[in-house]
Enzyme design. Structure first.
Site, PDB file in Angstrom:
ATOM      1  NE  ARG A 297     -10.711   3.799  11.631  1.00 50.85           N
ATOM      2  CZ  ARG A 297      -9.658   4.480  12.450  1.00 50.85           C
ATOM      3  NH1 ARG A 297      -8.549   4.990  11.564  1.00 50.85           N
ATOM      4  NH2 ARG A 297      -9.945   4.811  13.389  1.00 50.85           N
TER       5      ARG A 297
ATOM      6  N   GLY B 127     -23.349  -2.003  17.391  1.00 45.94           N
ATOM      7  CA  GLY B 127     -24.476  -2.113  17.115  1.00 45.94           C
ATOM      8  C   GLY B 127     -25.195  -2.260  18.361  1.00 45.94           C
TER       9      GLY B 127
ATOM     10  CG  HIS C 149     -12.640   7.604  11.283  1.00 44.53           C
ATOM     11  ND1 HIS C 149     -12.425   8.247  12.375  1.00 44.53           N
ATOM     12  CD2 HIS C 149     -12.541   6.306  11.392  1.00 44.53           C
ATOM     13  CE1 HIS C 149     -12.466   7.229  13.337  1.00 44.53           C
ATOM     14  NE2 HIS C 149     -12.917   6.213  12.920  1.00 44.53           N
TER      15      HIS C 149
ATOM     16  N   GLY D 200     -26.683  -4.587  12.355  1.00 44.03           N
ATOM     17  CA  GLY D 200     -25.554  -5.320  13.001  1.00 44.03           C
ATOM     18  C   GLY D 200     -25.537  -5.194  14.553  1.00 44.03           C
ATOM     19  CB  ALA D 201     -26.936  -7.415  16.972  1.00 42.22           C
ATOM     20  N   GLY D 202     -23.391  -6.519  16.478  1.00 40.84           N
ATOM     21  CA  GLY D 202     -22.146  -6.598  17.154  1.00 40.84           C
ATOM     22  C   GLY D 202     -21.838  -5.668  18.390  1.00 40.84           C
TER      23      GLY D 202
ATOM     24  CG  ASN E 225     -13.934   2.149   9.971  1.00 39.09           C
ATOM     25  OD1 ASN E 225     -14.189   3.094   9.698  1.00 39.09           O
ATOM     26  ND2 ASN E 225     -13.809   1.731  11.387  1.00 39.09           N
TER      27      ASN E 225
ATOM     28  NE  ARG F 242      -8.743   0.050  12.617  1.00 35.96           N
ATOM     29  CZ  ARG F 242      -8.177   1.152  12.982  1.00 35.96           C
ATOM     30  NH1 ARG F 242      -6.753   1.074  12.372  1.00 35.96           N
ATOM     31  NH2 ARG F 242      -8.515   2.100  13.970  1.00 35.96           N
TER      32      ARG F 242
HETATM   33  N1  LIG Z   1     -16.766   5.042  12.326  1.00 38.17           N
HETATM   34  C1  LIG Z   1     -16.003   4.664  13.417  1.00 38.17           C
HETATM   35  O1  LIG Z   1     -15.717   5.588  14.233  1.00 38.17           O
HETATM   36  C2  LIG Z   1     -16.014   3.316  14.139  1.00 38.17           C
HETATM   37  C3  LIG Z   1     -15.664   3.068  14.992  1.00 38.17           C
HETATM   38  C4  LIG Z   1     -15.408   1.571  15.586  1.00 38.17           C
HETATM   39  C5  LIG Z   1     -15.781   0.713  14.701  1.00 38.17           C
HETATM   40  N2  LIG Z   1     -16.207   0.864  13.695  1.00 38.17           N
HETATM   41  C6  LIG Z   1     -16.691  -0.199  12.648  1.00 38.17           C
HETATM   42  O2  LIG Z   1     -17.757  -0.670  12.869  1.00 38.17           O
HETATM   43  C7  LIG Z   1     -18.093  -1.991  12.435  1.00 38.17           C
HETATM   44  C8  LIG Z   1     -18.809  -2.994  13.504  1.00 38.17           C
HETATM   45  O3  LIG Z   1     -17.853  -2.898  14.346  1.00 38.17           O
HETATM   46  P1  LIG Z   1     -18.155  -3.800  15.818  1.00 38.17           P
HETATM   47  O4  LIG Z   1     -16.972  -3.615  16.642  1.00 38.17           O
HETATM   48  O5  LIG Z   1     -19.528  -3.981  16.095  1.00 38.17           O
HETATM   49  O6  LIG Z   1     -18.025  -5.363  15.029  1.00 38.17           O
HETATM   50  P2  LIG Z   1     -18.582  -6.853  15.396  1.00 38.17           P
HETATM   51  O7  LIG Z   1     -17.707  -7.851  14.761  1.00 38.17           O
HETATM   52  O8  LIG Z   1     -18.789  -6.925  16.909  1.00 38.17           O
HETATM   53  O9  LIG Z   1     -20.043  -6.945  14.886  1.00 38.17           O
HETATM   54  C9  LIG Z   1     -19.985  -6.746  13.564  1.00 38.17           C
HETATM   55  C10 LIG Z   1     -21.533  -7.291  13.082  1.00 38.17           C
HETATM   56  O10 LIG Z   1     -22.087  -7.439  12.081  1.00 38.17           O
HETATM   57  C11 LIG Z   1     -23.000  -8.250  11.813  1.00 38.17           C
HETATM   58  N3  LIG Z   1     -23.095  -8.345  10.258  1.00 38.17           N
HETATM   59  C12 LIG Z   1     -22.317  -8.870   9.207  1.00 38.17           C
HETATM   60  N4  LIG Z   1     -22.819  -8.808   7.959  1.00 38.17           N
HETATM   61  C13 LIG Z   1     -24.233  -8.275   8.097  1.00 38.17           C
HETATM   62  C14 LIG Z   1     -25.180  -8.103   7.386  1.00 38.17           C
HETATM   63  N5  LIG Z   1     -25.320  -8.035   6.251  1.00 38.17           N
HETATM   64  N6  LIG Z   1     -26.398  -7.609   8.024  1.00 38.17           N
HETATM   65  C15 LIG Z   1     -26.415  -7.504   9.281  1.00 38.17           C
HETATM   66  N7  LIG Z   1     -25.361  -7.664  10.111  1.00 38.17           N
HETATM   67  C16 LIG Z   1     -24.466  -7.971   9.513  1.00 38.17           C
HETATM   68  C17 LIG Z   1     -21.984  -9.422  12.133  1.00 38.17           C
HETATM   69  O11 LIG Z   1     -22.732 -10.619  12.429  1.00 38.17           O
HETATM   70  C18 LIG Z   1     -21.428  -8.693  13.489  1.00 38.17           C
HETATM   71  O12 LIG Z   1     -22.623  -9.236  14.361  1.00 38.17           O
HETATM   72  C19 LIG Z   1     -16.718  -2.495  11.835  1.00 38.17           C
HETATM   73  O13 LIG Z   1     -16.537  -2.264  10.535  1.00 38.17           O
HETATM   74  C20 LIG Z   1     -15.664  -1.388  12.640  1.00 38.17           C
HETATM   75  O14 LIG Z   1     -14.667  -1.190  11.980  1.00 38.17           O
HETATM   76  C21 LIG Z   1     -16.223   2.257  12.939  1.00 38.17           C
END
Ligand SMILES: NC(=O)c1ccc[n+]([C@@H]2O[C@H](COP(=O)([O-])OP(=O)(O)OC[C@H]3O[C@@H](n4cnc5c(N)ncnc54)[C@H](O)[C@@H]3O)[C@@H](O)[C@H]2O)c1
Length: 319
Positions: free
Chosen positions: A98, A17, A185, A12-14, A130, A92
């Site tokens: 979540r 990531g 969480h 996941g390179a969002g 999440n 979210r």
């Molecule tokens: N645990 C924690 O404390 C915490 C804190 C913040 C965010 N999060 C969670 O982390 C996750 C990512 O957040 P973000 O801000 O990077 O979101 P984002 O939308 O910026 O990035 C998510 C990425 O996942 C990619 N993706 C989707 N399906 C995929 C797959 N099958 N294989 C590879 N990549 C795939 C998307 O293309 C996107 O680039 C969310 O679920 C968010 O709720 C968790």
């Protein structure tokens, strides 16, 4: 500089990531950081950009970007990873909980976990997608890995948020503040005031119970506060700092103790659930859950959190 070792993959390179990959690369302790995403070209582009920062930031770790497919295409680039951080999934939007993400993210996380199990069968997996506790439990089921090799990130972040709020309130350096949160969480996060200190003094001597409660509430809603301000997407600087530290703790294999979402099997009188607890981290993942000394009310809070997440985790096998 010691020899760089190990391969870590960030799926996941969002926002979460890409910042995690950046932190991992800048530690300059890994041989390779692999960043993947299903959006074609995105991980390759980010990896190229990160690699070009190496002469300025002064690190040698190489970053590899790889587009993957849900069916497992491209996962060869991740093969043999020692550590995998799963950030794939939707974040979210304002007003969402979540849990609103569960069905979509379960589909994504299950397929990612299955591909990870095929290509990196010996990896330690750090889950951040999440809803965190459920996605951690699902990853363990989908990989079939031993419980200690699958852990989730939540407690490091909640604890960091709590520490920041205490330091800001008392106008002291963050380094002088030590706090702890356990449990789940979200709503069932369990603050542990008995373990909170400022320059070695108990927090309860410095702030009223009412003020501590206010900071706990702000910590519990820490993610939602950022989401509401950003309007789109969720927090990533503090979350990525937390996940990267966990991955580094696995790499360093020094037995660092940190609050993580770990499989609890008898500790605190709780069994068979992924829960936020302090754990000793090493090359094999969770070496042991640390039975932190708790007051009666803190222990009761942890038991309540365990029961709240148990039922939800039991359901993940159907997702
Ligand atoms: N645990 C924690 O404390 C915490 C804190 C913040 C965010 N999060 C969670 O982390 C996750 C990512 O957040 P973000 O801000 O990077 O979101 P984002 O939308 O910026 O990035 C998510 C990425 O996942 C990619 N993706 C989707 N399906 C995929 C797959 N099958 N294989 C590879 N990549 C795939 C998307 O293309 C996107 O680039 C969310 O679920 C968010 O709720 C968790």
């Amino acid at each position: 500089m010691a020899e760089r070792t190990g391969k870590v993959t960030v799926v996941g390179a969002g926002f979460y990531g890409s910042t995690t990959a950046q932190r991992l690369a800048e530690y300059d302790v890994f041989d390779t950081v692999v960043l993947t995403d299903i959006v074609e070209g995105k991980p390759e582009g980010l990896a190229l950009d990160l690699n070009q920062s190496r002469p300025i930031e002064g690190f040698e770790t190489r970053v590899v970007g790889q587009t993957t497919t849900a069916e497992g295409g491209g996962y060869e680039a991740t093969a043999g990873s020692d550590i995998v951080v799963i950030t794939a999934g939707l974040p979210r939007k304002p007003g969402m909980s979540r849990m609103d993400l569960i069905e979509t993210n379960a589909r994504i996380v299950r397929s990612v976990a299955e591909n990870v199990a095929v290509h990196s069968p010996d990896a330690v997996v750090v889950v951040v997608s999440n809803p965190l506790d459920e996605m951690t439990a699902l990853t363990q089921l989908a990989t079939g890995f031993p419980h200690q090799r699958v852990l989730g990130q939540a407690g490091m972040l909640d604890t960091a948020r709590f520490t920041h709020f205490v330091a800001e309130t008392l106008a002291v350096p963050v380094a002088s503040v030590s706090t702890l949160t356990l449990g789940s969480h979200g709503d069932t996060m369990v603050p542990v005031p008995s373990r909170c200190t400022v320059a070695g003094r108990p927090l309860t001597d410095l702030l009223s119970a009412e003020r501590i409660d206010e900071l706990v509430t702000r910590t519990r809603n820490g993610g939602a506060e950022v989401v509401a301000l950003l309007k789109t997407g969720s927090a990533y600087y503090a979350p990525s700092a937390a996940a990267a530290r966990m991955a580094k703790a696995v790499h360093d294999d020094a037995g660092a103790v940190m609050p993580v979402c770990a499989w609890v099997d008898g500790e605190f009188g709780i069994s068979g659930v992924y829960l936020g607890v302090e754990a000793e981290i090493g090359r094999e993942g969770v070496r042991r859950v640390v039975e932190t000394g708790l007051t009666d009310s803190e222990r009761a809070g942890l038991l309540e959190a365990a029961e709240a997440v148990r039922a939800k985790q039991a359901d993940v096998q159907h997702l």
